[in-house]
Write a protein that holds these residues in place. Structure first.
Motif, mmCIF file in Angstrom:
data_model
loop_
_atom_site.group_PDB
_atom_site.id
_atom_site.type_symbol
_atom_site.label_atom_id
_atom_site.label_comp_id
_atom_site.label_asym_id
_atom_site.label_seq_id
_atom_site.Cartn_x
_atom_site.Cartn_y
_atom_site.Cartn_z
ATOM 1 N N ASN A 56 13.646 -75.203 0.073
ATOM 2 C CA ASN A 56 14.337 -74.085 -0.571
ATOM 3 C C ASN A 56 13.691 -73.498 -1.817
ATOM 4 N N ASP A 57 12.878 -74.234 -2.545
ATOM 5 C CA ASP A 57 12.186 -73.693 -3.708
ATOM 6 C C ASP A 57 10.787 -73.244 -3.283
ATOM 7 N N THR A 58 10.190 -72.319 -4.031
ATOM 8 C CA THR A 58 8.776 -72.052 -3.800
ATOM 9 C C THR A 58 7.972 -73.161 -4.466
ATOM 10 N N GLU A 59 7.042 -73.733 -3.717
ATOM 11 C CA GLU A 59 6.220 -74.845 -4.184
ATOM 12 C C GLU A 59 4.797 -74.671 -3.658
ATOM 13 N N VAL A 60 3.840 -75.222 -4.394
ATOM 14 C CA VAL A 60 2.438 -75.214 -3.952
ATOM 15 C C VAL A 60 1.818 -76.581 -4.244
ATOM 16 N N GLU B 191 7.528 -70.624 5.031
ATOM 17 C CA GLU B 191 6.488 -71.616 5.327
ATOM 18 C C GLU B 191 6.956 -72.969 4.798
ATOM 19 N N PHE B 192 6.702 -74.022 5.567
ATOM 20 C CA PHE B 192 7.171 -75.360 5.218
ATOM 21 C C PHE B 192 6.057 -76.382 5.439
ATOM 22 N N SER B 193 4.849 -76.011 5.030
ATOM 23 C CA SER B 193 3.696 -76.864 5.307
ATOM 24 C C SER B 193 3.652 -78.097 4.405
ATOM 25 N N VAL C 76 7.809 -71.932 1.127
ATOM 26 C CA VAL C 76 8.309 -70.591 0.833
ATOM 27 C C VAL C 76 9.505 -70.364 1.752
ATOM 28 N N PRO C 77 10.718 -70.303 1.224
ATOM 29 C CA PRO C 77 11.887 -70.115 2.086
ATOM 30 C C PRO C 77 11.831 -68.776 2.826
ATOM 31 N N GLU C 78 12.502 -68.740 3.964
ATOM 32 C CA GLU C 78 12.561 -67.520 4.747
ATOM 33 C C GLU C 78 13.361 -66.432 4.013
ATOM 34 N N SER D 127 3.477 -79.397 -6.980
ATOM 35 C CA SER D 127 4.749 -79.207 -7.665
ATOM 36 C C SER D 127 5.937 -79.723 -6.870
ATOM 37 N N ALA D 128 5.721 -80.169 -5.633
ATOM 38 C CA ALA D 128 6.836 -80.460 -4.732
ATOM 39 C C ALA D 128 7.395 -81.860 -4.917
ATOM 40 N N ASN D 129 8.696 -81.935 -5.150
ATOM 41 C CA ASN D 129 9.415 -83.201 -5.129
ATOM 42 C C ASN D 129 9.811 -83.547 -3.697
ATOM 43 N N LEU D 130 10.230 -84.788 -3.506
ATOM 44 C CA LEU D 130 10.644 -85.233 -2.179
ATOM 45 C C LEU D 130 12.152 -85.079 -2.047
#
Length: 513
Positions: A423-427, A300-302, A288-290, A413-416
């Protein structure tokens, strides 16, 4: 020399002249991107995400802290935020759209309290199952919305219509879902330039959640594919999702509720964690970008932290299926692992698309770095999926799966790339369940190699060397001879010059915010 021969000769000469410059430019730009990422996360108080599992020697420290074999010691994979780990869950990995979307539809049809969907894009005319009498997404959600609230949260589209879905496309999709139904749609237009809301979530009754990479749309490719990938007239689509039940569903629901409230101003009550439904421990990890939402002002960048920690911990093998391999931070860790492998039997196996829908040269560029680091020692094998015939459009790799040592598994959903990690919202969901990690790897390997599970259930290095490599060799020979594909996988080559590999890093440098 024939004209084609002269062109090839010219390209070879050009390549020999530009190669050192290409490498210098690419490396320099990647260092700039990484430095900017580090400054950004330091400013936000999240720099630990880049240094996750820092007990593992860094690229410059390898050799200073080694075990008895001379290989760097590595920690066990761990959770990103232990306080958020939920026990007592049922977690299953659903491979390819035919399986996953049928379960999504069944869960929606059985809804008793609510249906919540968050996606990159949803198409009203998309059908989650095939066959006579199948429902469109609009019909499916409209039917259920007669008895329970149905809420759909979509990315609002880019502010400038340079790629699809445009904002006009998204508004039309939302209108189509709501027309003649009680479905509520909200469009989230908060994004950094050239970035999006990319997560793919379905939450039913706050008791079952689907977290993965499958969009409810046919935009860019039909998601309704099966492990056999039999399609010949349309692009095949390899993807994955998860279905989650138990206490961890509350975290997925809370994430949706927070975004819905931020966009609509309507507060949804977060559910109490559900009773135990299994024995799997699960952590929900996010990007989740700031400055995007008040509920996470520093972001959050977990997902980034989870991947870096797990890759640094690898001792036996790393298996990655992903749409993109742009991230210099991820590639740095893989390069260090290949230059100083934990042992002779260490393997890195990649499944990437032959032609990513954008950023193709960047993906190939990072692959070139990895091949150079491996230096022909055989620790790395990069592959792609092929279609059933030479004339078919092929199979697109859209899955986002990571498995390390059969001890760590993530799906989502997250690509590398910089988009998904910064920068995108991902889970994503993350688990340290060894049996689930191992069974998922074996199932995927059986799909891709066409071999029974018993042929693949052995030491990873042996299976890679005696099953995957010979298959790639045979497929290479068939392709070179112009014959029909004899296997579902083939070796992926690093074809691009490094001067052509700057799209991803440039984008990261210019639009990270």
């Amino acid at each position: 020399m024939a004209p084609n021969g002269r062109a090839a000769g010219s390209r070879a000469v050009l390549g020999s002249l530009t190669g050192p410059a290409d490498s210098w430019l690419g490396a320099g730009l990647e260092h700039l991107v990484e430095a900017r990422h580090r400054r950004r996360l330091q400013r936000l108080g999240h720099v630990a995400a880049l240094d996750a599992a820092s007990g593992m020697p860094s690229r410059t420290e390898v050799g200073d802290d080694t075990g008895a074999t001379g290989a760097p010691t590595a920690p066990e994979p761990t959770w990103v935020t232990p306080s958020r780990v939920r026990s007592g869950n049922s977690l299953r990995v659903l491979v390819d759209g035919a399986e996953a979307l049928a379960e999504v539809q069944a869960a929606i049809l059985g809804a008793q309290r609510s249906v919540h969907i968050a996606g990159w894009h949803c198409s009203p005319d998309f059908r989650l199952v095939e066959g006579p009498g199948s429902l469109t997404l609009r019909e499916l959600l409209g039917t259920v919305a007669h008895r329970v609230p149905v809420r759909v949260l979509m990315w609002g589209g880019p502010p400038v219509p340079v790629f699809k879905p445009s904002r006009r496309d998204v508004r039309a999709a939302a209108a189509g879902l709501m027309s003649g139904t009680s479905v509520e749609c909200a469009l989230d237009t908060r994004e950094f330039t050239m970035h999006c809301h990319h997560e793919k979530l379905v939450v039913v009754d706050d008791r079952i959640a689907f977290v993965g990479g499958i969009d409810l749309t046919a935009l860019a490719g039909n998601r309704l594919d099966s492990p056999a990938h039999p399609r010949t007239g349309s692009l095949g689509w390899h993807d994955a999702s998860t279905v989650l039940q138990g206490p961890a569903v509350a975290d997925v629901a809370a994430h949706f509720n927070a975004r819905w409230g931020a966009v609509t101003g309507v507060t949804l009550d977060d559910p109490e964690p559900a009773p135990p439904a299994g024995e799997v421990e699960v952590e929900l990890v996010r990007t989740v970008p700031e400055k995007m939402y008040d509920f996470l002002p520093r972001g959050e960048f977990s997902i980034l932290s989870g991947y870096l920690a797990a890759l640094r911990s690898a001792r036996s093998h790393i298996y990655l299926e992903n749409q993109f391999l742009w991230s210099p931070e991820v590639t740095d860790v893989l390069v260090a692992k290949l230059e100083h492998p934990p042992g002779n039997d260490f393997r890195v196996l990649l499944v990437l698309p032959r032609r990513p829908n954008n950023g193709r040269d960047t993906t190939r560029g990072q692959l070139a770095r990895l091949l150079a680091a491996d230096a022909g020692r055989g620790h790395l094998l990069a592959t792609t999926l092929v279609g059933p015939t030479r004339e078919s459009p092929g199979v697109y790799v859209h899955a986002k799966i990571g498995i390390v040592d059969d001890r760590w598994l993530t799906v989502g959903s997250a690509n590398l790339n910089e988009h998904s990690l910064f920068n995108d919202t991902e889970v994503n969901v993350l688990t340290l369940d060894r049996e689930l990690a191992r069974s998922t790897r074996l199932r995927l390997w059986a799909e891709h190699t066409g071999r029974p599970l018993e042929d693949l259930d052995g030491p990873v290095a042996g299976v890679v060397d005696t099953v995957w490599r010979p298959i790639c060799d045979e497929q290479d020979e068939a392709s070179a001879a112009g014959r029909e594909p004899v296997h579902r996988i083939e070796r992926l080559q690093a074809l691009s010059r490094r001067v052509d590999l700057l799209q991803g890093p440039l984008r990261g440098l210019l639009v990270d915010g």
